[in-house]
Design an enzyme around this catalytic site. Sequence first.
Site, mmCIF file in Angstrom:
data_model
loop_
_atom_site.group_PDB
_atom_site.id
_atom_site.type_symbol
_atom_site.label_atom_id
_atom_site.label_comp_id
_atom_site.label_asym_id
_atom_site.label_seq_id
_atom_site.Cartn_x
_atom_site.Cartn_y
_atom_site.Cartn_z
ATOM 1 N N SER A 122 -98.075 51.723 -18.398
ATOM 2 C CA SER A 122 -97.862 52.741 -19.432
ATOM 3 C C SER A 122 -98.556 52.391 -20.741
ATOM 4 O O SER A 122 -98.735 53.257 -21.601
ATOM 5 C CB SER A 122 -96.369 52.923 -19.683
ATOM 6 O OG SER A 122 -95.793 51.713 -20.150
ATOM 7 N N CYS A 123 -98.972 51.133 -20.910
ATOM 8 C CA CYS A 123 -99.611 50.751 -22.175
ATOM 9 C C CYS A 123 -101.037 51.284 -22.289
ATOM 10 O O CYS A 123 -101.686 51.077 -23.309
ATOM 11 C CB CYS A 123 -99.600 49.233 -22.344
ATOM 12 S SG CYS A 123 -100.665 48.362 -21.210
ATOM 13 N N THR A 144 -93.355 51.609 -16.738
ATOM 14 C CA THR A 144 -93.013 51.256 -18.102
ATOM 15 C C THR A 144 -92.876 49.737 -18.209
ATOM 16 O O THR A 144 -93.231 49.008 -17.276
ATOM 17 C CB THR A 144 -91.710 51.969 -18.537
ATOM 18 O OG1 THR A 144 -91.524 51.799 -19.927
ATOM 19 C CG2 THR A 144 -90.505 51.448 -17.763
ATOM 20 N N ARG A 180 -88.763 50.699 -27.186
ATOM 21 C CA ARG A 180 -89.337 50.389 -25.873
ATOM 22 C C ARG A 180 -88.373 50.777 -24.763
ATOM 23 O O ARG A 180 -87.155 50.747 -24.917
ATOM 24 C CB ARG A 180 -89.653 48.891 -25.760
ATOM 25 C CG ARG A 180 -90.793 48.397 -26.641
ATOM 26 C CD ARG A 180 -92.131 48.948 -26.212
ATOM 27 N NE ARG A 180 -93.216 48.432 -27.049
ATOM 28 C CZ ARG A 180 -93.649 48.998 -28.172
ATOM 29 N NH1 ARG A 180 -93.057 50.103 -28.616
ATOM 30 N NH2 ARG A 180 -94.646 48.467 -28.853
ATOM 31 N N LEU A 212 -91.566 46.182 -17.763
ATOM 32 C CA LEU A 212 -90.796 45.655 -16.635
ATOM 33 C C LEU A 212 -90.154 44.318 -16.975
ATOM 34 O O LEU A 212 -90.624 43.587 -17.849
ATOM 35 C CB LEU A 212 -91.715 45.476 -15.426
ATOM 36 C CG LEU A 212 -92.438 46.729 -14.929
ATOM 37 C CD1 LEU A 212 -93.485 46.350 -13.890
ATOM 38 C CD2 LEU A 212 -91.445 47.735 -14.348
ATOM 39 N N TYR A 240 -107.553 45.766 -22.004
ATOM 40 C CA TYR A 240 -106.703 45.901 -20.816
ATOM 41 C C TYR A 240 -106.530 47.370 -20.448
ATOM 42 O O TYR A 240 -106.606 47.755 -19.267
ATOM 43 C CB TYR A 240 -105.349 45.260 -21.089
ATOM 44 C CG TYR A 240 -104.372 45.362 -19.952
ATOM 45 C CD1 TYR A 240 -104.491 44.547 -18.828
ATOM 46 C CD2 TYR A 240 -103.313 46.265 -19.991
ATOM 47 C CE1 TYR A 240 -103.583 44.633 -17.788
ATOM 48 C CE2 TYR A 240 -102.406 46.359 -18.960
ATOM 49 C CZ TYR A 240 -102.547 45.544 -17.854
ATOM 50 O OH TYR A 240 -101.644 45.632 -16.809
ATOM 51 N N GLY A 276 -101.506 40.375 -5.069
ATOM 52 C CA GLY A 276 -100.691 39.905 -6.170
ATOM 53 C C GLY A 276 -99.250 39.686 -5.757
ATOM 54 O O GLY A 276 -98.332 39.889 -6.557
ATOM 55 N N ASP A 288 -96.316 44.802 -34.674
ATOM 56 C CA ASP A 288 -95.285 45.515 -33.927
ATOM 57 C C ASP A 288 -95.820 46.113 -32.630
ATOM 58 O O ASP A 288 -95.080 46.352 -31.690
ATOM 59 C CB ASP A 288 -94.734 46.668 -34.775
ATOM 60 C CG ASP A 288 -93.548 46.251 -35.632
ATOM 61 O OD1 ASP A 288 -92.862 45.285 -35.262
ATOM 62 O OD2 ASP A 288 -93.322 46.901 -36.664
ATOM 63 N N GLY A 332 -96.758 37.595 -7.957
ATOM 64 C CA GLY A 332 -96.386 38.059 -9.291
ATOM 65 C C GLY A 332 -95.066 38.807 -9.275
ATOM 66 O O GLY A 332 -94.460 39.030 -8.221
ATOM 67 N N MET A 333 -94.630 39.219 -10.438
ATOM 68 C CA MET A 333 -93.343 39.896 -10.551
ATOM 69 C C MET A 333 -93.309 41.188 -9.743
ATOM 70 O O MET A 333 -92.378 41.425 -8.960
ATOM 71 C CB MET A 333 -93.046 40.189 -12.030
ATOM 72 C CG MET A 333 -91.746 40.943 -12.227
ATOM 73 S SD MET A 333 -91.224 41.099 -13.950
ATOM 74 C CE MET A 333 -92.608 41.962 -14.670
#
Length: 307
Positions: free
Chosen positions: A109-110, A165, A210, A167, A137, A11, A270, A14-15
Amino acid sequence: MEKNSGIYIAGHKGMVGSAIVRKLQQEGFSNLILRSSRELDLTDQKQVINFFEEKKPEYVFLAAATVGGIQANNTYRAQFLYENLMIQNNVIHQSYVNGVKKLMFLASSCIYPKMAPQPIKESYLLEGPFEPTNEPYAIAKIAGVKMCENYNRQYGCNFISVMPTNLYGPNDNYDLETSHVLPALLRKFHEAKIKGLEYVEVWGTGIPRREFLHVDDLAEACFHLMETYHGNVSVNVGTGQDITIKELVEIIKKIVNYEGEIIWNSDKPDGTPRKLLDVTLIHSLGWKYKIPLEKGIKDFYKNKFQD
């Protein structure tokens, strides 16, 4: 890791993956093994087997994933579950088969319970229901964390995982349907300013809180942990500080210098009410974040939209 070690960054475009590449290059590592998704489909078991047999990487950073924000997670539920499971299964298993010395798995973290006590400790994993929009996910990422843990236990591997967390930073995704909240807001406000729009609509109530971490800080943490950490606990990586979405919107509005109104669409979801990581463990391991949020967003905005 030695400077000439063969290091595969899955990857890398990606970021997160690109930030890890930058960090390794800054540290003088030159034998980086990089493959785009066009060159190597990580969901294809045969391709992954052939790749590992040919290249024999010594170290692996598994940053490849199918990702998105609330809307993407809720829309592409089957795709997110399938593709992430396949990527993880193939890369983690072939790392074991081919004797990889150490692997780092990038979780998220999600995947913690929606109503987890705050701040969220690593031990809270699987102690409550998920955020419904994010469940497929989350299940996939938890499977990756547990694969690392149990490959260590059964096969004596050295596979670790981290829980970043939220990003932001270079190479983020700006698609309004699939991006996360911060880059989506930057794009919305920038386009509203350029087009002279009188208002910007923002999803939700602005009440949820957040935590945000610059991806270069995450890369620093990943490098530090890869060099020093050995264990089965998936390590939280964050700042230990959070803000409301409303506060984030005000920061972005100021940075973009947008002068219109903000309209909150409370009919939109939310998501999780609050998601702040307990970073006690990673602090005890010798790492803390460096880039303040407002400075990070300013630099991010300047580099993406103003250069």
